[in-house]
Scaffold this motif. Structure first.
Motif, mmCIF file in Angstrom:
data_model
loop_
_atom_site.group_PDB
_atom_site.id
_atom_site.type_symbol
_atom_site.label_atom_id
_atom_site.label_comp_id
_atom_site.label_asym_id
_atom_site.label_seq_id
_atom_site.Cartn_x
_atom_site.Cartn_y
_atom_site.Cartn_z
ATOM 1 N N THR A 1 0.688 -1.308 0.094
ATOM 2 C CA THR A 1 0.020 -0.151 -0.015
ATOM 3 C C THR A 1 0.836 1.473 -0.113
ATOM 4 O O THR A 1 0.403 2.459 -0.642
ATOM 5 N N GLU B 1 1.061 3.253 -3.343
ATOM 6 C CA GLU B 1 -0.091 3.991 -3.428
ATOM 7 C C GLU B 1 0.011 5.641 -3.216
ATOM 8 O O GLU B 1 -0.640 6.572 -3.769
ATOM 9 N N LYS C 1 -4.736 2.072 4.773
ATOM 10 C CA LYS C 1 -5.400 1.847 3.446
ATOM 11 C C LYS C 1 -5.508 0.130 3.238
ATOM 12 O O LYS C 1 -4.548 -0.329 3.253
#
Length: 772
Positions: free
Chosen positions: A378, A381, A431
């Protein structure tokens, strides 16, 4: 001739003495400045920094940019070496100063792409956040530019000067912490290896409870690099009590993150004050915000959620090795050459980093594999964690608290909350990717659509608690959702022994106070031993060493404290795990034990089956039962301790478990003076006061890196402590002054009001703007 020799030796002695005096004087004059006035180019108004009796800076500014500038200046003055080390670790630049000994680590970090993650974080910064972060960098760089011959000792010893500090350097600190707190892809490797070695049925017996093994997992064989062995092993406790469970009628909040114990400490105590912000707690050197602490309105604490945010994908490349298969089409690989400078080596090392749309291909540098393997994580991102903590530091209520933490995307954490109005709460940050469980738990073919991430868990679907009826919330890296929770979060939960013990102690009293919470944070009763020891008590009369061992263990009070019984128990557990699994797992045993012993897996899955085939040693003709293995392991443990330490009075767990507080340069010849000695320590990995080791046998390497207890009835009652001291300079009075208190499980007042801070002031440093 004798006189000439005598004069020569005297001259050499004087030369050495003079050199040592010069070095000593240099070190002395490089200590951080704690009082006086400094004219600064870059401030709009003067800043007052009060240094209290424990070296904590209370920074008073008239606006946020000046506040962040001053924070950069004071953190650099105390912890510049540590900041330099963290950024070099994250950027893969350690070999520039340490040579080839850190080359493998540099290659791993370059391959993991932490710098790329930090760059994507920077792209998401708002103009306001960029301005504040750059103000911090200006403060760090003003301190760097003010150095002449008064550099911290480490820079003299290694004979180099650090480059300027940048915003990316601050953002890389978060990525390093995300790396330290994630074990996800390492667990995938071990599951896959065990599945191939054992088959689905047998592997499912010792893998995590509730995990279902799919039928179509690919036949794979690979292992991770040894340089990853120390990553991903943290632990923490936090809990919060509502006013109905406290003597004051207001909430109490406790937190103790268990992380590597370093010198200087991971944490830096900090108080930031300006008209729009008044917050105190601990920061990470390199970050100008409080990570754990309280402001005028709310308090919070953090533990690692262990939520699964990393996935491994098998990749299929074409013959040219320039394209990879994604669904039903071929896409170009993104390739980049990394140049690693190595001290003492004329030519730099070169390596190629290859990325797919999912993430970097981490074989063969990190994973040895016949097929290319990529990592999706993550952090790639990009996130807004800096802004999240900025909003958190200023939050005044539960909605504002949530508003800030919705931006905190990695690493995923358990936050507990309390406010002055009496509310308490829990929030799972981060996330969290949505994908099939089998793609999350095992390496999955990247070209198959089924394994793709299809978005992230919505905020309304995350577990959140506000003012629960029981009046308390506890997290300790344990499973945080019920079995029927509809979304996959993780199978990397820690066993619930610490969480269960905390709840048990909280329920023993109707009302709690600071003293009772101190006792809970320092509790060393072993819930794991409470489960294991009754199995030994069922063993009948024995002879010789085994008889003595049984008597010793049966009389034990199950506290991981002083004495020989805790030592015998810990050594016995090591022998027990090895006797049960090593014959079948072979070379995979060590990795399995390292990553799965702290889960509801392995031994804890099969204790209810005393005749389980796992207890049979395949290397003997006899068919052993659990009782046979228990007796054999205990006998081996007793003999091992007797051989290594002699008579029982020498089997002292706290000494066996001692903490060697070492500076990173302290292992080098002649730099021993940077260390802080060896100290007996109680507890183990499963007690509330969690102290454990990653790679040092029974010696402690990890533990409560910070302890806080916040009293919402009156901020001045709040308590805190770090492991050694505020300063990173070995000649500072604040280098290890907190260590005696920390070892005893004691605390210091968390000074917050102007009156209490002034009363404990030991120096005032003024930063004054340069007048044009």
């Amino acid at each position: 001739m004798k006189k000439i020799l005598a004069y020569f030796l005297l001259a050499v002695f004087c030369l050495i003495l003079g050199f040592l005096a010069f070095i000593g004087g240099y070190f002395y004059h490089s200590r951080p400045k704690l009082k006086g006035k400094i004219t600064v180019n870059g401030l709009t108004n003067q800043v007052k920094i009060i240094i209290d009796s424990w070296g904590v800076p209370h920074i008073y500014a008239q606006n946020e940019k000046d506040l962040f500038f001053a924070c950069g200046y004071i953190q650099a003055s105390e912890r510049m070496w540590q900041m330099e080390l963290i950024r070099r670790a994250g950027l893969g630049q350690l070999s520039e100063i340490f040579g080839r000994r850190t080359l493998e680590e540099d290659k791993i970090m370059r391959n993991l792409g932490l710098k790329e993650a930090a760059l994507r974080d920077f792209e998401k910064l708002t103009p306001q956040m960029k301005d504040l972060l750059l103000a911090y960098c200006h403060g760090v760089n003003f301190w760097l530019n003010s150095r002449r011959l008064n550099w911290p000792p480490e820079f003299l010893l290694l004979r180099y000067r650090p480059r300027s500090w940048t915003a990316i350097d601050s953002l890389i600190v978060k990525e390093v912490m995300a790396y330290l707190l994630c074990t996800d892809f390492q667990s995938e490797i071990i599951r896959a290896r065990l599945l191939k070695k054992l088959g689905a049925e047998r592997a499912s017996q010792i893998l995590e409870e509730g995990l279902k093994i799919p039928q179509d997992v690919r036949d794979i064989s690979y292992s991770e690099a040894e340089g990853l062995a120390a990553a991903g092993h943290g632990a923490s406790n936090n809990w919060v009590l509502a006013g109905k469970r406290s003597e004051s009628g207001k909430p109490l909040l406790a937190n103790d993150p268990h992380l590597p114990i370093s010198l200087p400490p991971i944490w830096y105590e900090l108080h930031l004050h300006c008209p729009t912000m008044n917050v105190i707690g601990v920061s990470l050197p390199g970050i100008p915000l409080v990570i754990i602490g309280h402001n005028k309105y709310i308090a919070w604490g953090i533990t690692s959620s262990t939520v699964d945010v990393q996935d491994l994908y098998l990749e299929k490349l074409d013959r040219s090795q320039d394209m990879y298969l994604d669904s039903d089409s071929w896409k170009p690989l993104h390739k980049r050459e990394e140049i690693i400078k190595v001290k003492g080596q004329q030519k730099p090392e070169r390596m190629e980093i290859v990325w797919t749309s999912r993430g970097p291909i981490i074989s063969p540098v990190i994973i040895k594999s016949e097929q290319p393997v990529s990592l999706r994580w993550t952090i790639y991102e990009g996130g807004r964690s800096f802004e999240a903590f900025y909003l958190l530091n200023k939050a005044q209520n539960w909605p504002q608290f949530l508003q800030g933490l919705k931006l905190f995307e990695a690493p995923s954490q358990n936050f507990v909350y309390a406010d002055k109005r009496g509310n308490i709460g829990y929030y799972l940050s981060g996330k969290i990717p949505l994908r099939p469980q089998k793609a999350a738990l095992f390496p999955f073919p990247g070209w198959e659509k089924e394994g793709n991430w299809h978005g992230f868990l919505k905020e309304e679907d995350k577990p959140t608690i506000f003012n629960p009826s029981e009046g308390f919330i506890v997290t300790a890296n344990n499973k945080i959702v019920p079995d029927d929770y509809p979304f996959y979060l993780s199978f990397d939960w820690d066993v619930p022994f610490r969480a269960e013990r905390i709840k048990e102690l909280l329920l023993q009293r109707k009302k709690h106070n600071l003293q009772s919470l101190k006792a809970i944070q320092n509790d060393v009763f072993s819930k794991k031993a409470e489960l294991i020891i009754p199995l030994l008590r069922n063993i009948g009369q024995e002879k010789g060493d085994l008889s003595l061992a049984l008597r010793m263990i049966k009389q034990w009070n199950l506290k991981m404290d002083q004495g020989g019984a805790p030592a015998l128990y810990e050594v016995f557990m090591d022998f027990l795990h090895a006797q049960v699994f090593k014959d079948e797992l072979g070379q995979d045993y060590k990795k399995f034990d390292t990553y799965f012993r702290h889960k509801k897996a392995g031994l804890l899955r099969i204790l209810d089956e005393s005749s389980f085939p796992w207890f049979d040693n395949q290397e003997t003709e006899k068919i052993e039962t659990m009782n046979d293995i228990l007796k054999l392991s205990l006998d081996k443990a007793y003999k091992w301790l007797k051989k290594k330490y002699g008579l029982q009075p020498n089997w002292e767990w706290t000494k066996l478990h001692a903490l060697r507080l070492r500076h990173v340069l302290g292992e080098m010849p002649f730099f021993w003076f940077l260390n802080a000695g060896s100290h007996p320590l109680n507890g183990d990995a499963y007690t509330v006061r969690a102290t454990f080791s990653i790679s040092s046998g029974y010696k402690t390497t990890h533990g409560p890196s910070y302890r806080q207890i916040v009293d919402l009835s009156h901020w001045e009652n709040s308590l805190w402590i770090i492991t050694s001291g505020q300063s990173g300079h070995f000649l500072s009075p604040y280098y290890k002054d907190q260590l005696p208190l920390w070892l005893k499980g004691d605390y210091r007042p968390m000074l917050f009001s102007n009156k209490s801070i002034e009363a404990k002031a030991r120096g005032v440093l003024w930063l004054k703007p340069l007048k044009n």
